[in-house]
Design a protein around this motif. Sequence first.
Motif, PDB file in Angstrom:
ATOM      1  N   GLN A 158       0.835  -1.202   0.000  1.00 55.54           N
ATOM      2  CA  GLN A 158       0.000   0.000   0.000  1.00 55.54           C
ATOM      3  C   GLN A 158       0.872   1.255   0.000  1.00 55.54           C
ATOM      4  O   GLN A 158       0.598   2.214  -0.739  1.00 55.54           O
ATOM      5  CB  GLN A 158      -0.928  -0.021   1.229  1.00 55.54           C
ATOM      6  CG  GLN A 158      -1.976   1.062   1.228  1.00 55.54           C
ATOM      7  CD  GLN A 158      -2.963   0.880   0.102  1.00 55.54           C
ATOM      8  OE1 GLN A 158      -3.241  -0.218  -0.337  1.00 55.54           O
ATOM      9  NE2 GLN A 158      -3.503   1.977  -0.380  1.00 55.54           N
ATOM     10  N   GLN A 184       2.341   1.715  -3.399  1.00 54.11           N
ATOM     11  CA  GLN A 184       1.327   2.166  -4.348  1.00 54.11           C
ATOM     12  C   GLN A 184       1.044   3.652  -4.160  1.00 54.11           C
ATOM     13  O   GLN A 184       0.876   4.384  -5.135  1.00 54.11           O
ATOM     14  CB  GLN A 184       0.042   1.348  -4.173  1.00 54.11           C
ATOM     15  CG  GLN A 184      -1.012   1.646  -5.197  1.00 54.11           C
ATOM     16  CD  GLN A 184      -0.568   1.253  -6.594  1.00 54.11           C
ATOM     17  OE1 GLN A 184       0.032   0.212  -6.787  1.00 54.11           O
ATOM     18  NE2 GLN A 184      -0.856   2.095  -7.564  1.00 54.11           N
ATOM     19  N   GLU A 185       1.005   4.115  -2.905  1.00 55.07           N
ATOM     20  CA  GLU A 185       0.781   5.542  -2.652  1.00 55.07           C
ATOM     21  C   GLU A 185       1.930   6.383  -3.210  1.00 55.07           C
ATOM     22  O   GLU A 185       1.708   7.445  -3.795  1.00 55.07           O
ATOM     23  CB  GLU A 185       0.627   5.776  -1.146  1.00 55.07           C
ATOM     24  CG  GLU A 185      -0.682   5.253  -0.595  1.00 55.07           C
ATOM     25  CD  GLU A 185      -0.740   5.313   0.920  1.00 55.07           C
ATOM     26  OE1 GLU A 185       0.243   5.789   1.546  1.00 55.07           O
ATOM     27  OE2 GLU A 185      -1.757   4.887   1.481  1.00 55.07           O
ATOM     28  N   LEU A 187       3.854   5.583  -5.720  1.00 56.13           N
ATOM     29  CA  LEU A 187       3.733   5.553  -7.173  1.00 56.13           C
ATOM     30  C   LEU A 187       2.637   6.496  -7.646  1.00 56.13           C
ATOM     31  O   LEU A 187       2.812   7.219  -8.637  1.00 56.13           O
ATOM     32  CB  LEU A 187       3.444   4.124  -7.642  1.00 56.13           C
ATOM     33  CG  LEU A 187       3.357   3.917  -9.143  1.00 56.13           C
ATOM     34  CD1 LEU A 187       4.714   4.187  -9.782  1.00 56.13           C
ATOM     35  CD2 LEU A 187       2.886   2.522  -9.470  1.00 56.13           C
ATOM     36  N   ASN A 188       1.520   6.530  -6.935  1.00 54.94           N
ATOM     37  CA  ASN A 188       0.436   7.439  -7.307  1.00 54.94           C
ATOM     38  C   ASN A 188       0.876   8.894  -7.182  1.00 54.94           C
ATOM     39  O   ASN A 188       0.546   9.725  -8.036  1.00 54.94           O
ATOM     40  CB  ASN A 188      -0.796   7.179  -6.438  1.00 54.94           C
ATOM     41  CG  ASN A 188      -1.455   5.862  -6.766  1.00 54.94           C
ATOM     42  OD1 ASN A 188      -1.217   5.281  -7.826  1.00 54.94           O
ATOM     43  ND2 ASN A 188      -2.270   5.365  -5.847  1.00 54.94           N
ATOM     44  N   ALA A 213       3.118   9.720 -10.099  1.00 53.93           N
ATOM     45  CA  ALA A 213       2.331   9.848 -11.332  1.00 53.93           C
ATOM     46  C   ALA A 213       1.585  11.172 -11.343  1.00 53.93           C
ATOM     47  O   ALA A 213       1.460  11.820 -12.398  1.00 53.93           O
ATOM     48  CB  ALA A 213       1.358   8.685 -11.448  1.00 53.93           C
ATOM     49  N   GLU A 214       1.091  11.597 -10.204  1.00 52.19           N
ATOM     50  CA  GLU A 214       0.367  12.865 -10.122  1.00 52.19           C
ATOM     51  C   GLU A 214       1.282  14.044 -10.429  1.00 52.19           C
ATOM     52  O   GLU A 214       0.920  14.939 -11.206  1.00 52.19           O
ATOM     53  CB  GLU A 214      -0.214  12.995  -8.714  1.00 52.19           C
ATOM     54  CG  GLU A 214      -1.334  13.990  -8.596  1.00 52.19           C
ATOM     55  CD  GLU A 214      -1.964  13.904  -7.222  1.00 52.19           C
ATOM     56  OE1 GLU A 214      -1.937  14.947  -6.533  1.00 52.19           O
ATOM     57  OE2 GLU A 214      -2.462  12.836  -6.861  1.00 52.19           O
TER      58      GLU A 214
END
Length: 180
Positions: free
Chosen positions: A90, A93-94, A96-97, A100-101
Amino acid sequence: MGEPDTGKPAEPTNLSPTLLTTAFNLGIGLVQSYGWFIVGAFVLVLYLRNKFGSSFEKWQESREQQNHKKYDVDPDIAQQRLEAMERARQRMQEQLNAQAETYAEKQKRREEEKRQEKIENYNRHLEGKSYTSKYKPKEEGASTPLKPKPKKPLRQSDYNPLMGESSTFRAPRRSGFQGG
């Protein structure tokens, strides 16, 4: 002429099989040739078995216990490991997000800058000026242009092909008559 036929069958003779006699003779020959070596090896094996037998058995038992520990897992510990792995996934993933943002925001800013530049170029065109300015601002992260490397001369400056010292190869003489 021959023996009188008495009606009794002839006594069978005991023929020993050749395979057994050959194997027996081979075994006897090996014992006769290497007997003391065989006895010594047998005594050595017995000594080593008595000396290290108990420690070997302990080592085997500990190895089996380790294998059991590896495969027999406490359910609570397994659940904790799974939860820890899920939390780590998790977090990744945060991250990576978030990356990406920020990348998407940078892309939008670049596209907006390009769009503004095109609008400015079009306005300049309508005013009768040149499409692009001669001065281009440096972009972020752009490196300075590389200086060209100085070229090396192919030959040394004191080289003179007429001197004849540079090459020792000479073509063979050609003659019209070549044997035959």
